[in-house]
Scaffold this motif. Sequence first.
Motif, PDB file in Angstrom:
ATOM      1  N   LEU A  29       0.869  -1.177   0.000  1.00  0.00           N
ATOM      2  CA  LEU A  29       0.000   0.000   0.000  1.00  0.00           C
ATOM      3  C   LEU A  29       0.904   1.223   0.000  1.00  0.00           C
ATOM      4  O   LEU A  29       1.722   1.398   0.918  1.00  0.00           O
ATOM      5  CB  LEU A  29      -0.912   0.015   1.220  1.00  0.00           C
ATOM      6  N   THR A  30       0.769   2.066  -1.010  1.00  0.00           N
ATOM      7  CA  THR A  30       1.653   3.215  -1.197  1.00  0.00           C
ATOM      8  C   THR A  30       0.830   4.485  -1.335  1.00  0.00           C
ATOM      9  O   THR A  30      -0.249   4.477  -1.927  1.00  0.00           O
ATOM     10  CB  THR A  30       2.516   3.026  -2.464  1.00  0.00           C
ATOM     11  N   ALA A  31       1.348   5.567  -0.791  1.00  0.00           N
ATOM     12  CA  ALA A  31       0.744   6.886  -0.985  1.00  0.00           C
ATOM     13  C   ALA A  31       1.677   7.727  -1.842  1.00  0.00           C
ATOM     14  O   ALA A  31       2.848   7.920  -1.500  1.00  0.00           O
ATOM     15  CB  ALA A  31       0.496   7.568   0.352  1.00  0.00           C
ATOM     16  N   SER A  32       1.169   8.208  -2.968  1.00  0.00           N
ATOM     17  CA  SER A  32       1.915   9.142  -3.813  1.00  0.00           C
ATOM     18  C   SER A  32       1.628  10.557  -3.312  1.00  0.00           C
ATOM     19  O   SER A  32       0.461  10.954  -3.203  1.00  0.00           O
ATOM     20  CB  SER A  32       1.470   8.982  -5.266  1.00  0.00           C
ATOM     21  N   ILE A  33       2.680  11.311  -2.993  1.00  0.00           N
ATOM     22  CA  ILE A  33       2.526  12.645  -2.391  1.00  0.00           C
ATOM     23  C   ILE A  33       2.765  13.702  -3.466  1.00  0.00           C
ATOM     24  O   ILE A  33       3.813  13.711  -4.128  1.00  0.00           O
ATOM     25  CB  ILE A  33       3.512  12.851  -1.224  1.00  0.00           C
ATOM     26  N   ALA A  85       8.474  17.759   3.964  1.00  0.00           N
ATOM     27  CA  ALA A  85       8.273  18.516   2.724  1.00  0.00           C
ATOM     28  C   ALA A  85       9.138  17.930   1.613  1.00  0.00           C
ATOM     29  O   ALA A  85      10.279  17.518   1.834  1.00  0.00           O
ATOM     30  CB  ALA A  85       8.630  19.980   2.948  1.00  0.00           C
ATOM     31  N   GLY A  86       8.576  17.882   0.406  1.00  0.00           N
ATOM     32  CA  GLY A  86       9.316  17.373  -0.745  1.00  0.00           C
ATOM     33  C   GLY A  86       9.217  15.876  -0.945  1.00  0.00           C
ATOM     34  O   GLY A  86       9.708  15.355  -1.962  1.00  0.00           O
ATOM     35  N   THR A  87       8.595  15.167  -0.011  1.00  0.00           N
ATOM     36  CA  THR A  87       8.448  13.711  -0.155  1.00  0.00           C
ATOM     37  C   THR A  87       7.533  13.397  -1.335  1.00  0.00           C
ATOM     38  O   THR A  87       6.516  14.061  -1.545  1.00  0.00           O
ATOM     39  CB  THR A  87       7.866  13.096   1.131  1.00  0.00           C
ATOM     40  N   SER A  88       7.890  12.369  -2.101  1.00  0.00           N
ATOM     41  CA  SER A  88       7.079  12.002  -3.266  1.00  0.00           C
ATOM     42  C   SER A  88       6.292  10.708  -3.059  1.00  0.00           C
ATOM     43  O   SER A  88       5.315  10.456  -3.773  1.00  0.00           O
ATOM     44  CB  SER A  88       7.962  11.861  -4.507  1.00  0.00           C
ATOM     45  N   SER A  89       6.714   9.883  -2.099  1.00  0.00           N
ATOM     46  CA  SER A  89       6.047   8.595  -1.925  1.00  0.00           C
ATOM     47  C   SER A  89       6.237   8.082  -0.503  1.00  0.00           C
ATOM     48  O   SER A  89       7.313   8.264   0.090  1.00  0.00           O
ATOM     49  CB  SER A  89       6.606   7.571  -2.922  1.00  0.00           C
TER      50      SER A  89
END
Length: 200
Positions: free
Chosen positions: A118-122, A143-147
């Motif tokens: 289970l992944t969250a794309s940010i 801040a700046g996280t992508s996943s």
Amino acid sequence: MKSSILRAGVVALACALGLSACGGGSGDLYLTGTVGNVTKDGLVLTNNGEDLAVTTPYTSFQFNNRISTDDQFDIKVKAVPSNVAKIDDCTVNNGKARANYYTIAQISVVCKIIQHPLTASIKNLTGSGLVIVNGDDRHDVPAGTSSVSFATVYEDGAYGVTVLTQPTGQTCTVSGGSSGNGSGIMGSAAEGTTVTVTCS
């Protein structure tokens, strides 16, 4: 003489209650056990030619045919639910013995359910302080996280990614998943599920 008659009566009563424990009964024991990690139809057990499908609520089983004390039982897994990879992923504990009131109380079947990522794309996270959760699985997101990767989820299990704390100066919302709002039921795809957290 009277005491001998009383003793004989007590023994007869005990035999009547215990049936084959005194050698005079047949088919007095139900072969039962507990079941763990089964969430859907498909688990089939077998014992000496008798098959049993485990049904909802999937927490226990009881074979239809009773057995006698000292009969040999040998419970095996014949089929597994679709969210279990193979028969060896369901283990029968204490499934082979001679039947008595102790041995039949020790039987359990535990399965290993397939799990998927289970992944969250940010998207567009520039502020600090974002916290997202799936149940009690919590992630502080810089801040700046992508996943963000959550703990794996059981196939056919529920998930629900939500924003616990909004970042400074931004509002983030969750979309995607089978329900469209970051929640749903985990499917069978090997790659799992990705939801999207969009900040603005």
